[in-house]
Structure formats: C-alpha cells, structure tokens
Design a protein around this motif. Structure first.
Motif, PDB file in Angstrom:
ATOM      1  N   ASN A 166       6.325  13.096   9.072  1.00  0.00           N
ATOM      2  CA  ASN A 166       4.861  11.867   9.360  1.00  0.00           C
ATOM      3  C   ASN A 166       4.860  10.512   9.927  1.00  0.00           C
ATOM      4  O   ASN A 166       4.295   9.912   9.632  1.00  0.00           O
TER       5      ASN A 166
ATOM      6  N   TRP B 115       3.724   1.115   2.868  1.00  0.00           N
ATOM      7  CA  TRP B 115       3.652   0.185   3.929  1.00  0.00           C
ATOM      8  C   TRP B 115       3.299  -1.254   2.924  1.00  0.00           C
ATOM      9  O   TRP B 115       2.459  -0.985   2.138  1.00  0.00           O
TER      10      TRP B 115
ATOM     11  N   PHE C 113       1.419   5.388   1.208  1.00  0.00           N
ATOM     12  CA  PHE C 113       1.133   5.913   2.701  1.00  0.00           C
ATOM     13  C   PHE C 113       1.095   7.631   2.483  1.00  0.00           C
ATOM     14  O   PHE C 113       2.638   7.860   1.935  1.00  0.00           O
TER      15      PHE C 113
ATOM     16  N   THR D 210       1.247   4.320  13.264  1.00  0.00           N
ATOM     17  CA  THR D 210       0.457   4.227  13.759  1.00  0.00           C
ATOM     18  C   THR D 210      -0.630   3.598  12.659  1.00  0.00           C
ATOM     19  O   THR D 210      -1.274   2.188  12.376  1.00  0.00           O
ATOM     20  N   ARG D 211      -0.442   3.556  11.334  1.00  0.00           N
ATOM     21  CA  ARG D 211      -1.279   3.170  10.661  1.00  0.00           C
ATOM     22  C   ARG D 211      -0.687   1.233  10.058  1.00  0.00           C
ATOM     23  O   ARG D 211      -1.318   0.570  10.784  1.00  0.00           O
ATOM     24  N   VAL D 212       0.500   1.417  10.991  1.00  0.00           N
ATOM     25  CA  VAL D 212       1.112  -0.081  10.857  1.00  0.00           C
ATOM     26  C   VAL D 212       0.963  -0.846  11.814  1.00  0.00           C
ATOM     27  O   VAL D 212       0.659  -2.294  11.664  1.00  0.00           O
TER      28      VAL D 212
ATOM     29  N   SER E 234       1.774  10.929   2.801  1.00  0.00           N
ATOM     30  CA  SER E 234       2.291  11.270   4.677  1.00  0.00           C
ATOM     31  C   SER E 234       1.839  13.032   4.039  1.00  0.00           C
ATOM     32  O   SER E 234       1.281  12.953   3.119  1.00  0.00           O
TER      33      SER E 234
ATOM     34  N   LYS F  25       2.616   8.771  11.886  1.00  0.00           N
ATOM     35  CA  LYS F  25       1.509   8.116  11.091  1.00  0.00           C
ATOM     36  C   LYS F  25       1.359   6.938  10.535  1.00  0.00           C
ATOM     37  O   LYS F  25       0.688   6.524  10.636  1.00  0.00           O
ATOM     38  N   LEU F  26       2.689   7.105  10.273  1.00  0.00           N
ATOM     39  CA  LEU F  26       2.647   5.624   9.514  1.00  0.00           C
ATOM     40  C   LEU F  26       3.295   4.693  10.630  1.00  0.00           C
ATOM     41  O   LEU F  26       2.744   3.636  10.071  1.00  0.00           O
TER      42      LEU F  26
ATOM     43  N   HIS G  33       0.633  -1.248  -0.217  1.00  0.00           N
ATOM     44  CA  HIS G  33       0.239  -0.148   0.893  1.00  0.00           C
ATOM     45  C   HIS G  33       1.114   1.002   0.176  1.00  0.00           C
ATOM     46  O   HIS G  33       1.922   1.482   0.883  1.00  0.00           O
TER      47      HIS G  33
ATOM     48  N   LYS H 292      -2.405  -0.102  13.102  1.00  0.00           N
ATOM     49  CA  LYS H 292      -3.586  -0.659  12.788  1.00  0.00           C
ATOM     50  C   LYS H 292      -3.107  -1.680  12.559  1.00  0.00           C
ATOM     51  O   LYS H 292      -4.581  -2.694  12.614  1.00  0.00           O
ATOM     52  N   LYS H 293      -2.937  -2.197  11.405  1.00  0.00           N
ATOM     53  CA  LYS H 293      -2.896  -3.111  10.522  1.00  0.00           C
ATOM     54  C   LYS H 293      -3.127  -4.137  10.926  1.00  0.00           C
ATOM     55  O   LYS H 293      -2.996  -5.333  10.634  1.00  0.00           O
TER      56      LYS H 293
END
Ligand code: SF4
Ligand code: SF4
Lengths: 293, 299
Positions: A144, A123, A55, A150-152, A57, A147-148, A53, A154-155
């Motif tokens: 950021n 990611w 990302f 937080t993204r990984v 930023s 934020k990345l 995916h 979450k997954k």
C-alpha cells in the motif's frame, strides 16, 4: 499553487540530489517525499519533526489455532497462497504474503480468523531550513505504498494552501508501479531525471509512456551527461521526437557527491559549480513553465 | 551431478547502487561453474534492464499474465451492496437508487471476495493483462527470464509471483534481480531465496536504505551478505555498520570510470578491469561455497 514531481524511472539517477538543489533555490515552497519506500529526503533536509501520525496500511489476517478445526477452507479460497499447513497440521498465515482481503475470515466456518491493521507506518510534518516537509516511514515489507503517497501528498497540499505557497516539490519514487502512479495523479509538472546509460534511457521511456496517460507537462534533465556522450546524444534525439524539452545537462561533478556525504545541497557546499549553474537554469525554467500551466 | 536448485537474490534498498551490474556480472561468473544450468531472472518488472546486457539473446517464449477483474451484471444485481462491503480495497461502487454497480479495475486486487459475497450470481470475472513473462537464450548459452509490467498496471507483486513460477527444470541455479526498495515486490522476490546479496554503496543514502534492507532480511530470516559497490567513493560509515552488525562482506567493487562507462553502454562481458574481475570472482566463489555446497552460513 503548482505541483512539481521529480521522477526518473530508474533509481539512483540523482532525483534526491536534484530535489535538494531545487529546495535551496525555491522560495514559497512545501516539500514532499513521495519515495515512501526508501525515503531519503529527510537525510538532506534534517527536518525537525512537528507532527507524527501513524498510518494504518493494509490489514493482515491471523488464525487462532485454538478455534481452528483445520478444515482447510480458508487455504482453498486464498488467492495469494498466504495460508500454509505446517507439519503438525496447523494452519498459519504468512503476514508477508497476506494481501489483507479478509476473504479467509469471511469463509471460515469456525470463525477462527481475525484481521488487524498494521500500524507500522508513520508520516510526519516537519520544519526544515528549506520550508515545511511532509515525509513518511514505511516499515520494510509493507504494501500500500501508493496509499501512503496519496496521504503525504494530500497533507502537503493542505499545508501549501494554508501558507499560500507557490509550489509543492515532490521527490518521487523509482519505477512505474503503484507509488509512481500515486505520485503522478493530479500533479502539474513532471521533471524526469535521466542518466546517460542504456538502462537509464530504457527506464525513462517507460516512465514517459506512463506520464503521458496523465494530464501533466513533462520536462527532462540529463544528469552526469558527460559520463557517456554517445548515449546523451541518443537521449537528446529521443526527447526531441517526444517533444519534451531538455532543461539542462548537468555534468558529473564530484562536489555533488561530496555535498551528499555531508548532508548538504550543492549550493550549500559550493557557491559556484557547473552543476549548480545548470540546476539554476532548471529551476528558472520550471518557474516559468508553472506560470503557463 | 544432481543438485538441489539454488536460489539467490540480488537486492538493494536504494535504486542505482549497481544491482543490475552485479546480477549480470555474477551470472556471467557463475555460468561456467554451473555448466550453463543457471538462469538470470529479472524481477524488477517495473523497469527490467538485464536483457539490455545480452544483445545476442533471442526470444524463446513469451506469455501474457492476467489479473481477474470482476464484472457486475446489473440485470441480475439487486443492489444489496454486500460485495462493496466485502471489498477491502474500495474497488466496488454500488448506488442502489441509480441502479449502478461497478468495479474500478485500477483499485481491484483480484482477491475474489466479492464473488463469495454475491448471492445473486451477478458477478463474473474477466482476465485483464498486467504484463508479460518472456524467456531468452543466446548461442553463448545465456538463459534469461524477464517480467515486464504493463504500463499503468499497479500489479507488480502479482507479476513477480507469477514470474517465479516459471519452469526451472534442468536448472541448478537461479539469480533473481530484485526491484529497488523494501516493500512487497521486494519481499515477493526474495522470500524463497536461499541467500540474498545486498548491494550497497558507501554514501549517506546508500547506508540509510541498506539498514532498512538489513532489517527486512532479519525479519524474513533469510541469510544474507553484502557487496559494497562504488567502493572508494563516499565515506567509511557503511563499513563501520557492516562490522558492527557482523554482516558478511562478500566483496567490494571499486568505483572505476571505465567500468561505469561499460555499464552505460550495456557491455559488461569483455575487458573488465582487473581489480573488479578479481572481486567478482571472489563473490562468486563465496556464493558457491556458502549456499550451493551448504557450508555453514554465518548468522
Ligand atoms: S476481487 Fe477483491 S478487490 Fe476486486 S472488486 Fe472483488 S472484492 Fe474488491
Ligand atoms: S453482492 Fe451481488 S447483488 Fe449485491 S450489490 Fe453486489 S453484485 Fe449486486
């Protein structure tokens, strides 16, 4: 499902080697590389990428010189000193300094500024011999990273829920800045890897102070404890005062270094080693602790 | 002799490769050559360590650094949500029916966009501390500057930028000890350097992160060279890469257990093993030659 995050404050104390060793021991676990800035866990996991995916930023703004009237209003407003006047009078935005706030775009009376999302970051969801791994690649110079992370994470949580995994193990970033903050929030257990050097102790203290502001259980490991026994003693005293339990003291073991050079965990490299035995203690203690959190 | 200020940065993608060791040791090597007109600036504001190596250094000055956080006066606010639309960082929450308008300070980048957005004069800014900048000197003529991020703050880049604005009058050279990684705090540290020394180690992780760093240096168009630390450990791959990419190898610091334990105790100034000292001197010579005397810099 419990989330365990491995951190150190100082870089290079052996976070990734420890994560790798725990990966070899853990069952029913999803792994996540939170060190998106210098992601290394995939070198050890040699994962097969299943999903990729991009990302998006932060934004970066650009000035269209053909529309720009060189009034300088944007540069006056920019708080990041990202807008520069060239010798020929042209205005340019340095993308490495641009914070992506779009204020310049909004104040420009000539509407000469537009902003674009950088899609340089990616990611991945991968399969590996230890289980599923979520990891990322951040392009150099990007911001950021929090934020990345937080993204990984979450997954990784979604995957762990879907497969009914018992644990998520996060390999964390060094430092105590935005990506560490993003790694700490919502995790259950933090394992701090400390090396017996003055810098290692100093940095671990700052990390513990930060971790205290979150609702987490904190455990510690002293890595390469025998390279400096005096400082190891100082660290043990510090941990006692802080009421942080020391799960193991891992000796300096050439096998750890050699295993890394060939992309293996200590257990894959040597079935029997002192470092390996200590790491087994660590994993058992973490498992036990995760029952009580 | 009048000299232009030389700025060199010591950086490494991976943490723990010996950035601090090299920064502190090079500082020591270069101190006499610059007649003390040289400062070591610790830009690893999340985890500053350089000071640990200068036990006799005394605090000379210290100042807090503030970030401006906007505050919304709900008495003047008409809940139009314009500020929330302007905020690219999702730091503002406005709920008109509830009469609620607030800034989340941990998300705010202090860009000032919301102030421009609001036509009701409902927003004012207030300083919030993000850390401190301190300078230290010792009787031996050491001169240090350090930024220390306040625990819990995510404004490391802003603090680094502020640290680099410290007065450099009377100095001929500054050495920036960069944070690990390749993201914005690193860019903020190295962006105006005349030359960057990338520290790497001959391991799988070391090489991987070193490649990212090289990519960044080329994007930023900053001249750089490398020092391989812990030489003798690991494998040959890093040297093959350095050769292939035609990167200048400034020196190798052999792995040495005694030296490692000196680092552990934060003592890098006395009884340095001979082969390490020799290599440090070589790196220092090259730096003086390459950047300070402006001999042509290898691309
Ligand atoms: S200053 Fe910028 S980041 Fe902060 S609340 Fe206002 S618009 Fe958002
Ligand atoms: S722009 Fe001003 S008036 Fe509108 S919601 Fe924001 S603070 Fe209130």
């Amino acid at each position: 499902m419990k989330e365990i995050t491995i951190l150190s404050g100082k870089g290079g104390t052996g976070k990734t080697s420890v994560t790798g060793a725990l990966a070899a021991l853990a069952e029913s676990c999803v792994f996540c590389d939170n060190d998106v800035d210098a992601a290394d866990l995939h070198l050890l996991f040699q994962p097969e990428v299943r999903e990729e995916h991009s990302f998006a930023s932060g934004l970066k703004s650009f000035i269209d010189i053909s529309a720009c009237t060189q009034c300088g209003i944007c540069a006056d407003h920019c708080r990041f000193e990202a807008i520069h006047v060239m010798e020929n009078g042209e205005y340019v935005i340095n993308p490495f300094q641009c914070e992506g706030c779009r204020l310049c775009e909004r104040v420009c009376p000539a509407e000469a500024i537009r902003s674009e999302k950088s899609t340089n970051n990616a990611w991945y969801v991968s399969d590996s011999r230890f289980g599923q791994l979520v990891h990322a690649r951040m392009a150099p110079g990007e911001e950021n990273s929090g934020k990345l992370v937080t993204r990984v994470r979450k997954k990784a949580k979604e995957l762990a829920k879907a497969e009914g995994a018992d644990y998520i193990i996060n390999d964390g970033p060094p430092g105590i800045g935005c990506s560490t903050i993003a790694s700490l929030s919502g995790t259950d257990i933090v394992l701090v890897i400390i090396e017996p050097t003055m810098s290692g102790l100093h940095d671990a203290k700052r990390l513990v102070d930060l971790a205290r502001t979150f609702q987490v259980l904190i455990f510690a490991v002293i890595n390469k404890f025998d390279i400096n026994l005096d400082i190891t003693t100082v660290i043990e005293e510090y941990l006692k005062i802080e009421k942080i339990s020391l799960l193991a003291k891992i000796p300096f073991d050439e096998n750890m270094v050699k295993a890394m050079t060939v992309g293996k965990t200590i257990f894959e490299y040597r079935t029997d080693s002192e470092a390996g035995n200590q790491l087994k203690l660590v994993w058992n203690a973490l498992k036990e602790a995760s029952l009580t959190t | 002799m009048e000299r232009k200020l030389c700025k060199i940065a010591i950086a490494s993608g991976k943490g723990g490769t010996g950035k601090t060791t090299l920064s502190v040791s090079l500082y020591q090597q270069l101190k006499d050559r610059f007649e003390g007109k040289i400062q070591l600036v610790d830009c690893d504001v999340e985890e500053p360590n350089d000071l640990l190596f200068f036990s006799s250094a005394k605090l000379i000055s210290s100042r807090p650094v503030y970030q401006l956080i906007p505050e919304i006066d709900t008495g003047k606010c008409n809940f139009c949500r314009k500020c929330a639309d302007y905020c690219e960082f999702n730091a503002i929450v406005v709920i008109p029916p509830a009469g609620f308008a607030e800034v989340n300070s941990s998300l705010c980048h202090s860009c000032g966009a919301c102030l421009i957005a609001c036509d009701q004069g409902a927003i004012t800014e207030h300083p919030v501390s993000i850390g401190d900048i301190s300078t230290y000197q010792s009787e031996a003529g050491d001169n240090l500057a350090e930024g220390k991020l306040k625990i819990g703050s995510a404004m490391q880049t802003m603090l680094i930028k502020e640290l680099k604005k410290e007065d450099t009058a009377g100095l001929d050279m500054v050495i920036y000890d960069a944070p690990p990684g390749t993201s914005c705090p690193v860019v903020a540290t190295v962006s105006d350097a005349d030359y960057v020394v990338l520290v790497t180690e001959p391991t799988l992780f070391g090489l991987h992160d070193f490649k990212l760093m090289v990519e960044l240096m080329r994007e930023l168009k900053i001249p750089f060279g490398t020092v391989v630390n812990k030489a003798g450990l690991g494998d040959e791959e890093v040297y093959n890469y350095i050769r292939k990419e035609k990167i200048e190898l400034l020196g190798k610091i052999p792995f040495n257990r005694d030296f490692a334990s000196k680092y552990a105790k934060a003592n890098l100034f006395s009884d340095i093993p001979g082969n390490i000292l020799e290599n440090l001197k070589k790196v220092a010579d090259r730096i003086v030659d390459v950047i300070c005397n402006e001999i042509e810099i290898p691309a």
